[in-house]
Design a protein around this motif. Structure first.
Motif, mmCIF file in Angstrom:
data_model
loop_
_atom_site.group_PDB
_atom_site.id
_atom_site.type_symbol
_atom_site.label_atom_id
_atom_site.label_comp_id
_atom_site.label_asym_id
_atom_site.label_seq_id
_atom_site.Cartn_x
_atom_site.Cartn_y
_atom_site.Cartn_z
ATOM 1 N N ALA A 17 0.827 -1.211 0.000
ATOM 2 C CA ALA A 17 0.000 0.000 0.000
ATOM 3 C C ALA A 17 0.853 1.248 0.000
ATOM 4 N N GLY A 18 0.482 2.180 -0.863
ATOM 5 C CA GLY A 18 1.225 3.420 -1.013
ATOM 6 C C GLY A 18 2.064 3.444 -2.270
ATOM 7 N N THR A 19 2.240 2.301 -2.907
ATOM 8 C CA THR A 19 3.003 2.232 -4.149
ATOM 9 C C THR A 19 2.192 2.793 -5.300
ATOM 10 N N LEU A 20 0.923 2.410 -5.363
ATOM 11 C CA LEU A 20 0.032 2.870 -6.431
ATOM 12 C C LEU A 20 -0.674 4.147 -6.000
ATOM 13 N N PRO A 21 -1.083 4.978 -6.946
ATOM 14 C CA PRO A 21 -1.809 6.199 -6.584
ATOM 15 C C PRO A 21 -3.104 5.875 -5.831
ATOM 16 N N TYR A 22 -3.422 6.671 -4.836
ATOM 17 C CA TYR A 22 -4.635 6.508 -4.041
ATOM 18 C C TYR A 22 -5.696 7.446 -4.573
ATOM 19 N N GLU A 23 -6.888 6.901 -4.820
ATOM 20 C CA GLU A 23 -8.005 7.712 -5.314
ATOM 21 C C GLU A 23 -9.268 7.284 -4.577
ATOM 22 N N ILE A 24 -9.972 8.240 -3.995
ATOM 23 C CA ILE A 24 -11.213 7.931 -3.301
ATOM 24 C C ILE A 24 -12.319 7.740 -4.338
ATOM 25 N N LEU A 25 -12.864 6.537 -4.397
ATOM 26 C CA LEU A 25 -13.978 6.224 -5.305
ATOM 27 C C LEU A 25 -15.306 6.163 -4.566
ATOM 28 N N ASN A 26 -15.241 5.919 -3.263
ATOM 29 C CA ASN A 26 -16.453 5.780 -2.463
ATOM 30 C C ASN A 26 -16.169 6.369 -1.080
ATOM 31 N N PRO A 27 -16.500 7.649 -0.885
ATOM 32 C CA PRO A 27 -16.138 8.339 0.356
ATOM 33 C C PRO A 27 -16.649 7.668 1.634
ATOM 34 N N PHE A 136 -11.122 -7.751 -22.382
ATOM 35 C CA PHE A 136 -11.257 -7.073 -21.091
ATOM 36 C C PHE A 136 -9.941 -6.410 -20.711
ATOM 37 N N LYS A 137 -8.863 -7.149 -20.859
ATOM 38 C CA LYS A 137 -7.537 -6.647 -20.500
ATOM 39 C C LYS A 137 -7.170 -5.398 -21.301
ATOM 40 N N SER A 138 -7.619 -5.326 -22.539
ATOM 41 C CA SER A 138 -7.276 -4.172 -23.369
ATOM 42 C C SER A 138 -8.085 -2.932 -22.983
ATOM 43 N N ASN A 139 -9.204 -3.117 -22.262
ATOM 44 C CA ASN A 139 -10.062 -1.987 -21.890
ATOM 45 C C ASN A 139 -9.953 -1.574 -20.423
ATOM 46 N N TRP A 140 -9.409 -2.460 -19.574
ATOM 47 C CA TRP A 140 -9.380 -2.200 -18.142
ATOM 48 C C TRP A 140 -8.002 -2.513 -17.580
ATOM 49 N N THR A 141 -7.561 -1.717 -16.635
ATOM 50 C CA THR A 141 -6.319 -1.970 -15.924
ATOM 51 C C THR A 141 -6.669 -2.489 -14.536
ATOM 52 N N VAL A 142 -6.085 -3.597 -14.157
ATOM 53 C CA VAL A 142 -6.308 -4.175 -12.836
ATOM 54 C C VAL A 142 -4.970 -4.191 -12.103
ATOM 55 N N ASN A 143 -4.947 -3.558 -10.944
ATOM 56 C CA ASN A 143 -3.766 -3.556 -10.088
ATOM 57 C C ASN A 143 -4.150 -4.065 -8.712
ATOM 58 N N TYR A 144 -3.170 -4.442 -7.941
ATOM 59 C CA TYR A 144 -3.424 -4.830 -6.557
ATOM 60 C C TYR A 144 -2.213 -4.473 -5.729
ATOM 61 N N GLU A 145 -2.456 -4.293 -4.448
ATOM 62 C CA GLU A 145 -1.371 -4.090 -3.507
ATOM 63 C C GLU A 145 -1.801 -4.641 -2.155
ATOM 64 N N PHE A 146 -0.838 -5.100 -1.387
ATOM 65 C CA PHE A 146 -1.107 -5.619 -0.058
ATOM 66 C C PHE A 146 -1.190 -4.442 0.913
ATOM 67 N N ILE A 147 -2.137 -4.519 1.854
ATOM 68 C CA ILE A 147 -2.316 -3.439 2.827
ATOM 69 C C ILE A 147 -2.186 -3.979 4.245
ATOM 70 N N ASP A 148 -1.939 -3.057 5.182
ATOM 71 C CA ASP A 148 -1.973 -3.423 6.596
ATOM 72 C C ASP A 148 -3.407 -3.745 6.972
#
Length: 169
Positions: A17-27, A136-148
């Motif tokens: 967590a913190g490697t990828l940009p953080y964006e609030i999608l659901n406050p 799907f892969k050509s239209n969407w980017t899927v990332n993941y990161e481990f969090i505390d």
């Protein structure tokens, strides 16, 4: 305790967590209104050992609904096979990498089997389905990161995305 599908572990190359940009999608951090239709990873006592796949796709289906207003049901069977699920289960990172590398198809394209055997459920999808997943892969980017897993971290990250959490039995 009996393992029901998750193999614990991560690699030194996995994002933290913190490697990828953080964006609030659901406050509010409450994703209840966007949850997918319920599905089961066990049929008539037969466990597919694919809880990592089912939970990862639930997160993606929830995000997809929130961002597009359209509900999708991606094929758990496809991703479980493509990510290399074994009778011992799978790693979270292997499922995430498979989704990023192989893409996704709808459940109607590669459906679950009502009374599966291991061999039938984990049979290779035809090349047409594998190629369709790349759309799907050509239209969407899927990332993941481990969090505390502290309360504050969970509350913070739930504003960005539903969280895939595993409890090994």
């Amino acid at each position: 305790m009996q393992n029901t599908g998750v193999i614990l572990g991560q690699r030194s190359t996995d994002y933290i967590a913190g490697t990828l940009p953080y964006e609030i999608l659901n406050p509010t951090g409450d994703w209840t209104a966007y949850l997918p239709f319920p599905e089961w990873q066990a049929y008539n006592g037969f466990d597919l050992m694919a809880c990592v796949t089912f939970s990862a796709l639930n997160v993606i289906e929830t995000l997809y609904f929130k961002t597009t207003g359209e509900q999708r049901n991606f094929s758990d069977r496809f991703t479980a096979f493509m990510s290399g699920t074994t009778p011992a289960g799978n790693y979270m990172w292997k499922v995430g990498d498979s989704i990023r590398k192989d893409g996704l198809v709808d459940e109607t394209d590669w459906p679950a089997i009502l009374h599966p055997t291991w061999e039938a459920y984990y049979s290779p999808p035809p090349i047409e389905i594998i190629n369709k997943a790349k759309v799907f892969k050509s239209n969407w980017t899927v990332n993941y990161e481990f969090i505390d897993t502290t309360k504050d971290s969970l509350i913070y990250h739930l504003k960005q995305s539903p969280i895939q959490v595993v409890f090994p039995n």
